[in-house]
Write an enzyme that holds these catalytic residues in place. Structure first.
Site, PDB file in Angstrom:
ATOM      1  N   ASP A 106       0.891  -0.985  -0.002  1.00 11.50           N
ATOM      2  CA  ASP A 106      -0.165   0.103  -0.080  1.00 11.50           C
ATOM      3  C   ASP A 106       0.965   1.357  -0.076  1.00 11.50           C
ATOM      4  O   ASP A 106       1.904   1.216   0.466  1.00 11.50           O
ATOM      5  CB  ASP A 106      -1.025  -0.021   1.265  1.00 11.50           C
ATOM      6  CG  ASP A 106      -1.839   1.186   1.153  1.00 11.50           C
ATOM      7  OD1 ASP A 106      -2.666   1.281   0.272  1.00 11.50           O
ATOM      8  OD2 ASP A 106      -2.208   1.881   2.126  1.00 11.50           O
ATOM      9  N   HIS A 138      -5.428   4.615   6.937  1.00 13.21           N
ATOM     10  CA  HIS A 138      -4.708   5.493   5.839  1.00 13.21           C
ATOM     11  C   HIS A 138      -3.232   5.566   6.331  1.00 13.21           C
ATOM     12  O   HIS A 138      -2.674   6.435   5.942  1.00 13.21           O
ATOM     13  CB  HIS A 138      -5.204   6.691   5.895  1.00 13.21           C
ATOM     14  CG  HIS A 138      -6.602   6.776   5.055  1.00 13.21           C
ATOM     15  ND1 HIS A 138      -6.853   6.192   3.783  1.00 13.21           N
ATOM     16  CD2 HIS A 138      -7.826   7.264   5.305  1.00 13.21           C
ATOM     17  CE1 HIS A 138      -7.955   6.179   3.279  1.00 13.21           C
ATOM     18  NE2 HIS A 138      -8.709   6.823   4.145  1.00 13.21           N
ATOM     19  N   GLU A 147       1.026   5.593   0.640  1.00 13.73           N
ATOM     20  CA  GLU A 147       0.232   6.973   0.807  1.00 13.73           C
ATOM     21  C   GLU A 147       0.900   8.056   0.273  1.00 13.73           C
ATOM     22  O   GLU A 147       2.173   8.002  -0.231  1.00 13.73           O
ATOM     23  CB  GLU A 147       0.380   7.091   2.429  1.00 13.73           C
ATOM     24  CG  GLU A 147       0.018   6.055   3.351  1.00 13.73           C
ATOM     25  CD  GLU A 147      -1.594   5.627   3.295  1.00 13.73           C
ATOM     26  OE1 GLU A 147      -2.582   6.387   2.817  1.00 13.73           O
ATOM     27  OE2 GLU A 147      -2.025   4.506   3.160  1.00 13.73           O
ATOM     28  N   ASP A 201      -3.040  -0.604   6.556  1.00  8.89           N
ATOM     29  CA  ASP A 201      -4.054  -0.944   5.533  1.00  8.89           C
ATOM     30  C   ASP A 201      -3.405  -2.213   4.909  1.00  8.89           C
ATOM     31  O   ASP A 201      -4.276  -3.306   4.434  1.00  8.89           O
ATOM     32  CB  ASP A 201      -3.926   0.045   4.295  1.00  8.89           C
ATOM     33  CG  ASP A 201      -4.618   1.294   4.952  1.00  8.89           C
ATOM     34  OD1 ASP A 201      -5.678   1.322   5.991  1.00  8.89           O
ATOM     35  OD2 ASP A 201      -4.857   2.262   4.344  1.00  8.89           O
TER      36      ASP A 201
END
Length: 332
Positions: free
Chosen positions: A134, A285, A136, A290
């Site tokens: 993941d 987040h 950000e 996540d």
DNA sequence: GGCCCTCTTTAGGGCCTT
């Protein structure tokens, strides 16, 4: 700049997941929530196979050990050094001397045998590395925004099965309210810039790939967001995502489950987490939180949709080359 | 931006990601 990496020996145990209706399945984990302080986790990962595959006896308990920079952005020294951190240091030094990351790419010919094994319907679980990841970012635009955090978790478990780091985007972060990652956190000298992170990232994934095997990188909405975003970050630094990396997007799987009429409201990761009774695993987040959620969501999706590893490989994976890059039409 | 769905395909709207 020196991209100081350190090992954080994490201790994180997840709660028991309901519905163990099959045996010998992938994430048949036993987890008891036990957080021991900030950034300190451990969990147990058992069999590395996917629904329908006979992964053999994988009752061995894995102790996940993380490879990470300090994700709080504080300038702390690593407390332990080993071969991998040394390798990363070596790679970082090479980067500074103009390393061409294509040198780190794994030969595509090494993965030829896996297609044969799929055709022959042989157990390929020992050849496939599934890595949940993941990112950000500073926003939704792959052209105008930048990655500020990345996390990965190799479902095979073992030492260094996770990787996480903040990334200095070299621009203001306007969406701190979303992920709580601030400008000050990424400005720490221990936080690498993407230019320095790319060879480290490639080296890390290469280190997780099994001989002659394939790596599948899994992300939620990966085909529309994470993979194009990474592809653009690589392109921005005159690199390409290795052609032998395979990607899997869990949104189409979630859509399939939603359409089956099981009562799933939408395809958001948070909704899937609630649907499967997965507890929150840290701040929403944040990349590793996540990733931890998606690892368990993938377990649920493959179970409910009765997906095997060969079917995932054949019908649901894609390559970065499948993504059209319209960057020539855009300007940063 | 890519994908899917439909009151569609010579289009438009919604979902999902930060």
């Amino acid at each position: 700049m020196r991209a100081a990496m350190c090992f954080s020996f994490s201790h994180f145990q997840l709660p028991r997941i309901q519905n163990h209706t099959f045996s010998g399945s992938l994430w048949k984990r036993v987890h008891n929530s036990s957080i021991k302080g900030e950034n300190s986790y451990r969990f147990q990962l058992l069999s590395p196979s996917i629904y329908g595959l006979q992964g053999g006896q994988h009752s061995r308990r894995w102790s996940r050990k993380s490879l990470s920079t300090n994700t709080e952005g504080k300038n702390t020294l690593s407390r332990k050094t080993n071969n991998i951190s040394q390798k990363i240091s070596d790679v970082t030094n090479l980067t500074h001397s103009g390393l061409n990351t294509s040198r780190l790419e794994i030969s595509g010919s090494e993965s030829v045998h896996i297609e044969q094994k799929i055709t022959e319907n042989k157990d390929i679980s020992k050849l496939v590395t599934v890595i949940i990841f993941d990112i950000e970012t500073t926003g939704f635009s792959r052209y105008n925004d930048r990655v500020i955090e990345i996390a990965m978790q190799d479902l095979s478990g073992g030492e260094n099965s996770t990787f996480e780091t903040l990334v200095n985007p070299l621009k203001r972060i306007w969406n701190t309210s979303i992920h709580n990652i601030s400008d000050d956190m990424v400005k720490s000298p221990t936080v690498p810039r993407m230019k320095e992170l790319i060879p480290i990232l490639v080296q890390y994934i290469q280190s997780r790939q099994k001989p002659g095997g394939r790596v599948i990188l899994v992300a939620h909405n990966g085909k529309s967001f994470d993979v194009p975003f990474l592809k653009e970050e690589f392109r921005r630094h005159s690199c390409e995502l290795p052609s032998n990396w395979l990607f899997l997007d869990t949104v189409p799987l979630a859509r399939k489950l939603l359409k089956s009429g099981v009562g799933l409201e939408n395809m958001r990761l948070a909704t899937l987490r609630e649907y499967y009774g997965i507890p929150e695993m840290g701040a929403e987040h944040r990349a590793m939180a996540d990733v931890n959620v998606l690892a368990l969501v993938l377990q649920g999706l493959t179970r409910d949709l009765k997906l095997t590893l060969p079917s995932l490989l054949e019908n649901h994976t894609f390559k970065s080359s499948d993504i059209v890059n319209n960057s020539k039409k855009k300007k940063d």
